[in-house]
Write an enzyme that holds these catalytic residues in place. Structure first.
Site, mmCIF file in Angstrom:
data_model
loop_
_atom_site.group_PDB
_atom_site.id
_atom_site.type_symbol
_atom_site.label_atom_id
_atom_site.label_comp_id
_atom_site.label_asym_id
_atom_site.label_seq_id
_atom_site.Cartn_x
_atom_site.Cartn_y
_atom_site.Cartn_z
ATOM 1 N N CYS A 112 5.835 11.501 4.623
ATOM 2 C CA CYS A 112 4.710 10.553 4.557
ATOM 3 C C CYS A 112 3.592 10.903 5.539
ATOM 4 O O CYS A 112 2.512 10.312 5.485
ATOM 5 C CB CYS A 112 5.198 9.137 4.805
ATOM 6 S SG CYS A 112 6.567 8.681 3.727
ATOM 7 N N HIS A 251 -0.444 4.720 7.030
ATOM 8 C CA HIS A 251 0.481 4.936 5.912
ATOM 9 C C HIS A 251 0.958 3.566 5.415
ATOM 10 O O HIS A 251 1.333 2.702 6.202
ATOM 11 C CB HIS A 251 1.644 5.793 6.406
ATOM 12 C CG HIS A 251 2.778 5.884 5.438
ATOM 13 N ND1 HIS A 251 2.577 6.105 4.091
ATOM 14 C CD2 HIS A 251 4.123 5.779 5.618
ATOM 15 C CE1 HIS A 251 3.759 6.136 3.494
ATOM 16 N NE2 HIS A 251 4.704 5.939 4.390
ATOM 17 N N ASN A 281 5.104 2.072 -1.240
ATOM 18 C CA ASN A 281 5.024 3.254 -0.385
ATOM 19 C C ASN A 281 4.963 4.501 -1.275
ATOM 20 O O ASN A 281 5.954 4.874 -1.893
ATOM 21 C CB ASN A 281 6.259 3.284 0.523
ATOM 22 C CG ASN A 281 6.292 4.489 1.442
ATOM 23 O OD1 ASN A 281 5.542 5.439 1.269
ATOM 24 N ND2 ASN A 281 7.192 4.448 2.412
HETATM 25 O O1 UT7 Z 1 7.561 6.074 4.848
HETATM 26 C C1 UT7 Z 1 8.489 5.563 5.757
HETATM 27 C C2 UT7 Z 1 9.527 4.900 4.934
HETATM 28 N N1 UT7 Z 1 10.345 3.923 5.485
HETATM 29 C C3 UT7 Z 1 9.991 2.729 5.984
HETATM 30 O O2 UT7 Z 1 8.886 2.413 6.264
HETATM 31 C C4 UT7 Z 1 11.119 1.759 6.156
HETATM 32 C C5 UT7 Z 1 11.084 0.982 7.432
HETATM 33 N N2 UT7 Z 1 12.038 -0.091 7.357
HETATM 34 C C6 UT7 Z 1 11.790 -1.278 6.757
HETATM 35 O O3 UT7 Z 1 10.687 -1.477 6.299
HETATM 36 C C7 UT7 Z 1 12.846 -2.323 6.742
HETATM 37 O O4 UT7 Z 1 13.937 -1.917 7.557
HETATM 38 C C8 UT7 Z 1 13.371 -2.632 5.304
HETATM 39 C C9 UT7 Z 1 12.266 -3.337 4.522
HETATM 40 C C10 UT7 Z 1 13.769 -1.342 4.610
HETATM 41 C C11 UT7 Z 1 14.596 -3.559 5.376
HETATM 42 O O5 UT7 Z 1 14.272 -4.745 6.094
HETATM 43 P P1 UT7 Z 1 15.253 -5.246 7.254
HETATM 44 O O6 UT7 Z 1 14.686 -6.509 7.742
HETATM 45 O O7 UT7 Z 1 15.399 -4.127 8.233
HETATM 46 O O8 UT7 Z 1 16.578 -5.529 6.459
HETATM 47 P P2 UT7 Z 1 18.030 -4.916 6.671
HETATM 48 O O9 UT7 Z 1 18.084 -3.507 6.166
HETATM 49 O O10 UT7 Z 1 18.471 -5.163 8.056
HETATM 50 O O11 UT7 Z 1 18.868 -5.836 5.675
HETATM 51 C C12 UT7 Z 1 18.961 -7.243 5.899
HETATM 52 C C13 UT7 Z 1 19.747 -7.825 4.746
HETATM 53 C C14 UT7 Z 1 21.068 -7.119 4.494
HETATM 54 O O12 UT7 Z 1 22.032 -8.111 4.112
HETATM 55 P P3 UT7 Z 1 23.096 -8.652 5.175
HETATM 56 O O13 UT7 Z 1 23.832 -7.440 5.635
HETATM 57 O O14 UT7 Z 1 22.281 -9.295 6.267
HETATM 58 O O15 UT7 Z 1 23.890 -9.610 4.366
HETATM 59 C C15 UT7 Z 1 20.790 -6.261 3.307
HETATM 60 O O16 UT7 Z 1 21.930 -5.989 2.523
HETATM 61 O O17 UT7 Z 1 19.005 -7.737 3.531
HETATM 62 C C16 UT7 Z 1 19.822 -7.133 2.522
HETATM 63 N N3 UT7 Z 1 18.965 -6.387 1.623
HETATM 64 C C17 UT7 Z 1 18.386 -6.934 0.537
HETATM 65 N N4 UT7 Z 1 18.449 -8.166 0.018
HETATM 66 C C18 UT7 Z 1 17.747 -8.411 -1.091
HETATM 67 C C19 UT7 Z 1 18.577 -5.091 1.717
HETATM 68 N N5 UT7 Z 1 17.753 -4.793 0.700
HETATM 69 C C20 UT7 Z 1 17.627 -5.912 -0.049
HETATM 70 C C21 UT7 Z 1 16.902 -6.226 -1.197
HETATM 71 N N6 UT7 Z 1 16.991 -7.477 -1.696
HETATM 72 N N7 UT7 Z 1 16.106 -5.332 -1.825
#
Ligand code: UT7
Length: 354
Positions: A112, A251, A281
């Site tokens: 990215c 980005h 993204n």
């Molecule tokens: O170009 C660079 C690319 N990457 C990025 O920019 C990614 C940077 N990271 C992020 O933007 C965030 O970490 C995410 C948006 C990917 C995830 O958000 P988060 O607040 O860090 O969530 P998490 O991964 O800690 O997950 C929290 C919960 C989990 O459930 P439990 O374990 O708390 O029960 C996940 O299983 O959310 C759950 N979860 C979802 N729920 C509904 C993960 N993905 C989803 C989903 N829908 N799509």
């Protein structure tokens, strides 16, 4: 002597997938996606769309915008992590298709951060006298490497392309940069198979190892720090303070990251470009697409000071500080396919997370 942007263009697929559409594919909700990312929809490549075809469209528009022909181009750089094929480079295909017979061409993979890496390389080639006109393209079909069974990643990405034409400039243009890498973070965001380590096999396909895998939380923390630091270094090298900045084009990974960075740099909403809500993204394409939309919306004027920052897999980051020199005649938004059928929100409305 520096180098400046003299033309710009973008291309996105017609097909729109809303969050509601993803609700029918994986266990997710529109509310979760919007609250964690700000993304509401993304463009997805149809069968006929590829990294080459989207990049070609964006490049053709950028050349037309610049009033230049392919014969003027000395170098074609395509930033992509989803090339048309592993070999040859997508840049070779675009060089041939536009008819840039005297141009060199190569692909650049800084994920990215690829487009902003490309801008700095273009500047350096022009500054060194190795090229007079450089075409820098960011083009991606992320939908082809996303695991559509993994809800934690598939909701984040979209497809598209953006391109700029660069030429030398006695005043303005690129004034500062910051390029970086921390390869110790490589496993945080990667496509494990399909290369030298794990060539394609029945097993790698079965285990979905050709698809993108990410530790979202770790990448989030890196992204905020790296973006703030890279922007600050590029501005310092340009001799600017954050208060001097007219427009910040980060980005478009996630609105929470953009908001956190804008808060740290104390940038008001109206100086920050946001379109992740409608495109998701698009990796190396996100910054040139955001730049094209900013120009189309009349948000870029001659003499403006812009900072563009990319970050992502590698881990990599790249920022450039640009003093805008081109007369601004908005590109044809309908031809870009952007916004034609999508009701748009204002950037500040897009930034409001529930
Ligand atoms: O170009 C660079 C690319 N990457 C990025 O920019 C990614 C940077 N990271 C992020 O933007 C965030 O970490 C995410 C948006 C990917 C995830 O958000 P988060 O607040 O860090 O969530 P998490 O991964 O800690 O997950 C929290 C919960 C989990 O459930 P439990 O374990 O708390 O029960 C996940 O299983 O959310 C759950 N979860 C979802 N729920 C509904 C993960 N993905 C989803 C989903 N829908 N799509």
């Amino acid at each position: 002597m520096s180098a400046t942007i003299v033309g710009w263009g973008m291309a996105v697929p017609e097909q729109i997938w809303t969050n509601a559409h993803l609700e029918s594919m994986v266990d997710t909700t529109d509310a979760w996606i919007v609250s964690r990312t700000g993304i509401r929809q993304r463009r997805i490549a149809d069968d006929g769309d590829t990294t080459f075809s989207l990049g070609l469209d964006a490049a053709t528009r950028a050349l037309a915008q610049a009033g230049l022909s392919a014969a003027d181009v000395d170098m074609v750089i395509v930033a992509t992590l989803t090339p048309e094929t592993p070999m040859p480079a997508t840049a070779n295909l675009i060089q041939d298709a536009i008819g840039a017979r005297s141009a060199g061409a190569f692909d650049l993979n800084a994920a990215c951060a690829g487009f902003t890496y490309g801008l700095e390389i273009g500047r350096a080639l022009i500054d060194a006298g190795s090229a007079q006109t450089v075409l820098v393209i960011g083009s991606e079909t992320m939908s082809r490497v996303v695991d559509w069974t993994d809800r934690s990643t598939c909701v984040l990405f979209g497809d598209g392309a953006g391109a700029v034409v660069m030429q030398g400039s006695a005043t303005g243009g690129i004034r500062g940069n910051s390029l970086g890498s921390d390869g110790s973070g490589a496993p945080l965001l990667h496509i494990p198979a399909g290369g030298s380590k794990l060539p394609a096999s029945m097993e790698t396909v079965r285990d979905r190892l050709h698809l993108l895998s990410m530790n979202g939380r770790a990448v989030y923390k890196f992204a905020v720090k790296a973006t703030v630091r890279a922007a600050a270094v590029a501005m310092a090298r340009a001799g600017w303070q954050p208060t001097d900045l007219d427009l910040f084009i980060p980005h478009q990974a996630n609105l929470r990251i953009i908001d956190a960075v804008a808060n740290e740099l104390r940038l008001p909403d109206e100086r920050v470009i946001v379109n992740a809500d409608v495109y998701g993204n698009t990796s190396s394409a996100s910054i040139p697409i955001a730049l094209c939309e900013a120009v189309d919306q009349g948000r870029v004027n001659q003499g403006d000071r812009l900072v563009l920052v990319g970050f992502g897999a590698g881990l990599s980051w790249a920022a450039v500080a640009v003093e805008w020199t081109a007369p601004v005649t908005p590109s044809d938004g309908s031809a870009s396919g952007a916004g034609a059928t999508v009701p748009r929100q204002s950037a500040s409305a897009a930034r409001r997370l529930p």
